[in-house]
Write a protein that holds these residues in place. Structure first.
Motif, PDB file in Angstrom:
ATOM      1  N   SER A  58      15.483   1.955  65.534  1.00  0.00           N
ATOM      2  CA  SER A  58      16.466   1.698  64.482  1.00  0.00           C
ATOM      3  C   SER A  58      16.207   2.600  63.286  1.00  0.00           C
ATOM      4  CB  SER A  58      16.400   0.240  64.036  1.00  0.00           C
ATOM      5  OG  SER A  58      16.735  -0.608  65.091  1.00  0.00           O
ATOM      6  N   GLY A  59      17.262   3.163  62.770  1.00  0.00           N
ATOM      7  CA  GLY A  59      17.146   4.012  61.590  1.00  0.00           C
ATOM      8  C   GLY A  59      16.905   5.470  61.925  1.00  0.00           C
TER       9      GLY A  59
ATOM     10  N   MET B 110       9.930  -4.560  63.988  1.00  0.00           N
ATOM     11  CA  MET B 110      10.616  -3.410  64.557  1.00  0.00           C
ATOM     12  C   MET B 110       9.691  -2.727  65.566  1.00  0.00           C
ATOM     13  SD  MET B 110      12.652  -0.273  62.798  1.00  0.00           S
ATOM     14  CE  MET B 110      11.461   0.484  61.766  1.00  0.00           C
TER      15      MET B 110
END
Length: 189
Positions: free
Chosen positions: A141-142, A1
């Motif tokens: 992301s997230g 990530m």
């Protein structure tokens, strides 16, 4: 990530054409916040020392509604102390100073020995195009919500100029005859 910092650095790599910068860490004095990093390019653009920060945008400020700032300085000097001054201000003033256009910051002493300048004003960065300094999406992301960085330009100025800007506004000063990259110039006011 890919991290937020990596996304920002990838943006800077694209802007610099892949030129390798020097990194200078500034230790955090703010509990719960990571330090600030000075990202310094020599001779970019031609003849200028350009320094950007990363870490200011990790703080919060009520004025930061459409993104949080990082700083950019471009000066006709090879003295890296200019970059250190901007990194120091980013770390010390994050969360307290909005770093919005027209803001002035009194450094309190000469920024570097060879220049009479003791302050900065904030405006659009000199060395970047509008699409390159506004709305840089660094969301990962997230992460909930919108995570945007706007790069703000930092311009060294004389104390008399700081006072003029505070009294008459940045636009009146900006229209005067001065070179924003010349750190050895006389006051324009």
């Amino acid at each position: 990530m890919v991290s937020r910092a990596e996304r920002y650095l990838a943006h800077l790599d694209r802007l610099s054409g892949g030129r390798e910068p020097h990194f200078f860490p500034v230790e955090s004095t703010k509990q719960g916040l990571q330090g600030v990093t000075e990202i310094v390019y020599g001779d970019l653009p031609d003849g200028l020392l350009t320094a950007l920060t990363y870490g200011l945008s990790l703080a919060e400020h009520p004025d930061w509604q459409h993104g949080s700032p990082e700083l950019c300085l471009s000066v006709n000097s090879s003295n890296v102390v200019w970059a250190h001054a901007v990194g120091f201000l980013a770390e010390q003033l994050r969360g307290a100073c909005p770093f919005s256009y027209g803001s002035t910051i009194d450094f309190g002493e000469r920024i570097v020995r060879e220049s009479e300048m003791t302050a900065f004003c904030v405006f659009a960065p000199l060395a970047l195009g509008r699409d390159d300094y506004l709305g840089i999406d660094v969301g990962v992301s997230g992460h909930e919500g919108h995570d945007v960085i706007n790069i703000q330009g930092m311009y060294p100025i004389h104390e008399v100029e700081r006072q003029f800007i505070n009294e008459h506004g940045l636009e009146a000063f900006w229209k005067s005859d001065w070179d924003p990259t010349d750190v050895l110039r006389c006051p324009a006011i």
